[in-house]
Design an enzyme around this catalytic site. Structure first.
Site, PDB file in Angstrom:
ATOM      1  N   ASP A  61     -18.460 -73.265  75.002  1.00 41.87           N
ATOM      2  CA  ASP A  61     -18.825 -73.112  76.415  1.00 41.87           C
ATOM      3  C   ASP A  61     -18.134 -74.140  77.303  1.00 41.87           C
ATOM      4  O   ASP A  61     -18.777 -74.805  78.109  1.00 41.87           O
ATOM      5  CB  ASP A  61     -20.349 -73.223  76.575  1.00 41.87           C
ATOM      6  CG  ASP A  61     -21.082 -72.207  75.721  1.00 41.87           C
ATOM      7  OD1 ASP A  61     -21.000 -72.313  74.484  1.00 41.87           O
ATOM      8  OD2 ASP A  61     -21.727 -71.306  76.279  1.00 41.87           O
ATOM      9  N   ASP A  78     -17.182 -68.404  75.368  1.00 41.85           N
ATOM     10  CA  ASP A  78     -17.265 -68.789  76.780  1.00 41.85           C
ATOM     11  C   ASP A  78     -16.155 -69.777  77.095  1.00 41.85           C
ATOM     12  O   ASP A  78     -16.348 -70.997  77.081  1.00 41.85           O
ATOM     13  CB  ASP A  78     -18.639 -69.358  77.158  1.00 41.85           C
ATOM     14  CG  ASP A  78     -19.698 -68.272  77.290  1.00 41.85           C
ATOM     15  OD1 ASP A  78     -19.350 -67.080  77.120  1.00 41.85           O
ATOM     16  OD2 ASP A  78     -20.865 -68.608  77.557  1.00 41.85           O
ATOM     17  N   HIS A  84     -31.910 -69.023  77.389  1.00 39.05           N
ATOM     18  CA  HIS A  84     -31.452 -68.008  76.421  1.00 39.05           C
ATOM     19  C   HIS A  84     -32.361 -67.918  75.198  1.00 39.05           C
ATOM     20  O   HIS A  84     -31.913 -67.523  74.120  1.00 39.05           O
ATOM     21  CB  HIS A  84     -30.019 -68.295  75.960  1.00 39.05           C
ATOM     22  CG  HIS A  84     -29.033 -68.378  77.082  1.00 39.05           C
ATOM     23  ND1 HIS A  84     -28.881 -67.368  77.998  1.00 39.05           N
ATOM     24  CD2 HIS A  84     -28.158 -69.347  77.445  1.00 39.05           C
ATOM     25  CE1 HIS A  84     -27.937 -67.718  78.876  1.00 39.05           C
ATOM     26  NE2 HIS A  84     -27.508 -68.910  78.568  1.00 39.05           N
ATOM     27  N   HIS A 104     -23.444 -70.966  73.675  1.00 39.96           N
ATOM     28  CA  HIS A 104     -24.285 -70.247  74.632  1.00 39.96           C
ATOM     29  C   HIS A 104     -25.303 -71.113  75.358  1.00 39.96           C
ATOM     30  O   HIS A 104     -25.391 -71.059  76.580  1.00 39.96           O
ATOM     31  CB  HIS A 104     -24.968 -69.070  73.928  1.00 39.96           C
ATOM     32  CG  HIS A 104     -25.477 -68.004  74.840  1.00 39.96           C
ATOM     33  ND1 HIS A 104     -24.782 -67.586  75.963  1.00 39.96           N
ATOM     34  CD2 HIS A 104     -26.612 -67.248  74.801  1.00 39.96           C
ATOM     35  CE1 HIS A 104     -25.473 -66.616  76.560  1.00 39.96           C
ATOM     36  NE2 HIS A 104     -26.583 -66.393  75.887  1.00 39.96           N
ATOM     37  N   VAL A 105     -26.101 -71.863  74.621  1.00 37.95           N
ATOM     38  CA  VAL A 105     -27.095 -72.730  75.250  1.00 37.95           C
ATOM     39  C   VAL A 105     -26.417 -74.069  75.556  1.00 37.95           C
ATOM     40  O   VAL A 105     -25.839 -74.684  74.658  1.00 37.95           O
ATOM     41  CB  VAL A 105     -28.304 -72.940  74.315  1.00 37.95           C
ATOM     42  CG1 VAL A 105     -29.282 -73.929  74.927  1.00 37.95           C
ATOM     43  CG2 VAL A 105     -28.974 -71.611  74.030  1.00 37.95           C
TER      44      VAL A 105
END
Ligand SMILES: *[C@@H]1O[C@H](CO)[C@@H](O)[C@H](O)[C@H]1NC(C)=O
Ligand SMILES: *[C@@H]1O[C@H](CO)[C@@H](O)[C@H](O)[C@H]1NC(C)=O
Ligand SMILES: *[C@@H]1O[C@H](CO)[C@@H](O)[C@H](O)[C@H]1NC(C)=O
Ligand SMILES: *[C@@H]1O[C@H](CO)[C@@H](O)[C@H](O)[C@H]1NC(C)=O
Ligand SMILES: *[C@@H]1O[C@H](CO)[C@@H](O)[C@H](O)[C@H]1NC(C)=O
Ligand SMILES: *[C@@H]1O[C@H](CO)[C@@H](O)[C@H](O)[C@H]1NC(C)=O
Ligand SMILES: *[C@@H]1O[C@H](CO)[C@@H](O)[C@H](O)[C@H]1NC(C)=O
Ligand SMILES: [Fe+2]
Length: 470
Positions: free
Chosen positions: A170, A199, A331, A358-359
């Site tokens: 990310d 990401d 999430h 993601h997180v």
């Protein structure tokens, strides 16, 4: 150098509190929730005129240069770059460090359109039959402005081959992203390739998914990705699915810009595939492609896990974007549907580690599984399981959305360590049985190793490697 790594710019007294102060860590039944806060500033994107986005000088100069593994075992490398003025040449000239013999590989050039954006000329060229353990130089931009880079081919695949991976997720393109990448580069633990957890650019945070931000991102990461392979996983910000502006082909910019060797693992889509590298077998999954029973990804993974030979590659590592075990409010449970489908396979196959992103925080789990629940038996709580992987969430690259600093309370028992800070991780595989894993919280120039442990191989040495559970 080592001193700097641990102390960075922090005053010593403050560091002592960090390590030893009981106020800093809230110990709960679950494990450690580190309440360290580096700063409260929001992550701001670096402006377009930033040094990291500068275009190399010279007519049609190659830019956004990046490499990735190009075949099953690392004897091939895919080189990708963009030229803006004219297509130019897709040929790569390359030579090994100890030879003046210049070789050539021919690639292909293409462009794509996204809403009202037209890409530059995107080149992809695969170089085959490289020698293991060898440094090569490579030159791009034949005919006009040339630029030269280098990479080192990994050792031949084998059970006792030491190898060090960097892990980043990310990332985006903020000042914090730049700190993450800089800290990774300055880390005395030298990563030899990056496992990227999805990401990439966050171009979709801009009006009309301004794809110029895919270009700036490519220029930003070049300083690392042109010299060591980045292994790509896709995330939700790579979908660029925007029917409101007529863009309905998921992952269009990503797929045009980032090629992966999916065919060499008999995958039918670049979004899920596998590679062998040194002593590791790495499986990349797609959280945003179908994975239910009978889907292409499901069928592929079933076959794939049967192919893993732990005598050849002792370390079995899975990458995905949405985590299965993660106790952040952000999430929460988004990875649950995939977990239900795939978790039994992972336990059966004794996967060593699962990395997810993601997180936008850091978390590491104990070895747990949750596979006996069958709707009616009520057994829906994760249990300690020595055949299960450690789940590591490392979506803390530093993108524009900022930190996910709100965890569920109390910390669940499966969660060993969690902290809402930006950073990166390293995995030093020593041999068939031992690997040293560490998470490095960002500092201005040097990172701080805030979480670490020895991981024992699940197949060859399935001993308790928890630092907390009893
Ligand atoms: C694309 O469209 C947007 C909105 O109409 C506009 O602001 C932008 O300048 C356009 N870009 C190009 C390259 O035409
Ligand atoms: C770039 O290279 C091509 C092919 O060698 C050549 O035809 C062209 O004139 C060059 N352009 C410039 C501006 O040098
Ligand atoms: C990004 O980091 C690099 C290396 O740490 C530094 O040289 C550069 O000035 C930074 N750029 C920005 C915009 O922060
Ligand atoms: C597994 O790998 C080892 C070591 O490379 C090899 O000797 C053995 O034949 C392989 N087993 C299978 C079933 O391919
Ligand atoms: C944290 O999440 C909980 C549950 O969604 C919410 O009630 C609370 O307001 C959040 N706290 C902060 C500081 O955002
Ligand atoms: C594997 O590496 C670990 C950690 O460096 C070491 O303690 C162990 O003895 C090594 N095992 C073998 C068989 O060399
Ligand atoms: C696992 O190891 C940790 C630390 O080494 C220890 O505290 C714990 O008791 C062990 N757990 C089991 C189940 O053996
Ligand atoms: Fe994401």
């Amino acid at each position: 150098m080592l001193g700097m790594r641990f102390y960075g710019h922090f005053p010593l007294a403050f560091l002592w509190i960090l390590i030893a102060g009981s106020e800093t860590f809230l110990l709960s039944k679950g494990g450690i929730t580190s309440t360290f806060i580096r700063n409260e500033e929001k992550s701001l994107d670096m402006p377009l005129e930033s040094d990291v986005f500068r275009v190399s000088s010279g007519y049609n100069a190659p830019q956004q240069v990046h490499i990735t593994q190009g075949d099953r075992t690392g004897k091939a490398v895919i080189v990708s770059w963009v030229t803006e003025d004219e297509p130019g040449s897709s040929t790569v000239v390359y030579w090994s460090e100890d030879s003046s013999n210049k070789l050539e590989a021919r690639g292909k050039v293409s462009t794509y359109k996204y809403y009202n954006y037209t890409s530059g000329y995107i080149h992809h060229c695969t170089i085959h039959n490289l020698e293991f353990n060898t440094k090569y130089y490579y030159k791009l931009g034949i005919g006009n402005t040339t630029r030269t880079f280098w990479f080192i081919v990994p050792p031949k695949v084998g059970p006792n081959v030491p190898y060090t991976f960097g892990i980043i997720g990310d990332l985006g393109q903020t000042y914090d992203s730049n700190r993450t990448l800089g800290n990774y580069e300055m880390n005395p633990v030298k990563g030899q390739s990056v496992l990227f957890l999805g990401d990439l650019s966050y171009a979709d945070e801009y009006p009309f998914h301004d794809n110029l931000r895919w270009d700036t991102w490519g220029r930003f990461i070049e300083r690392s990705a042109a010299y060591q392979p980045w292994i790509w996983t896709t995330g939700n910000h790579d979908l660029d699915y925007a029917p409101e502006i007529g863009e309905t082909k998921p992952f269009k910019p990503f797929l045009n810009r980032y090629h992966v060797p999916f065919k060499s693992s008999k995958s039918t889509k670049p979004l899920w595939y596998s590679i062998k590298r040194a002593s590791a077998y790495i499986i990349i999954l797609s959280s945003y492609s179908a994975y239910g029973r009978s889907t292409p990804q499901y069928k592929w993974l079933r076959k794939e896990l049967r192919k893993v030979n732990r005598s050849e590659t002792p370390w079995l590592i899975v990458l995905m974007h949405a985590p299965w075990y993660n106790s952040n409010i952000a999430h929460y449970m988004e990875g649950e549907t995939m977990r239900v489908v795939f978790e039994p396979f992972f336990v059966q196959s004794k996967v060593d580690i699962v990395f997810a992103g993601h997180v936008h925080a850091y978390e590491r789990s104990e070895r747990v599984s949750n596979i006996v629940y069958n709707i009616v038996n009520g057994k829906c709580t994760p249990v300690y399981d020595q055949s299960a992987p450690v789940y590591i969430t490392i979506g803390d690259g530093g993108n524009v959305q900022g930190l996910a600093d709100n965890f569920t309370e109390p910390q669940p028992a499966y969660s060993a360590f969690r902290e809402a800070s930006f950073g990166h991780a390293t995995l030093e595989i020593m041999n068939q049985t031992h690997a040293f894993y560490a998470w490095h919280r960002n500092g201005d120039i040097y990172s701080f190793q805030a979480d670490s442990l020895w991981l024992y191989n699940r197949y060859w040495y399935p001993m308790n490697d928890s630092t907390t559970i009893n």
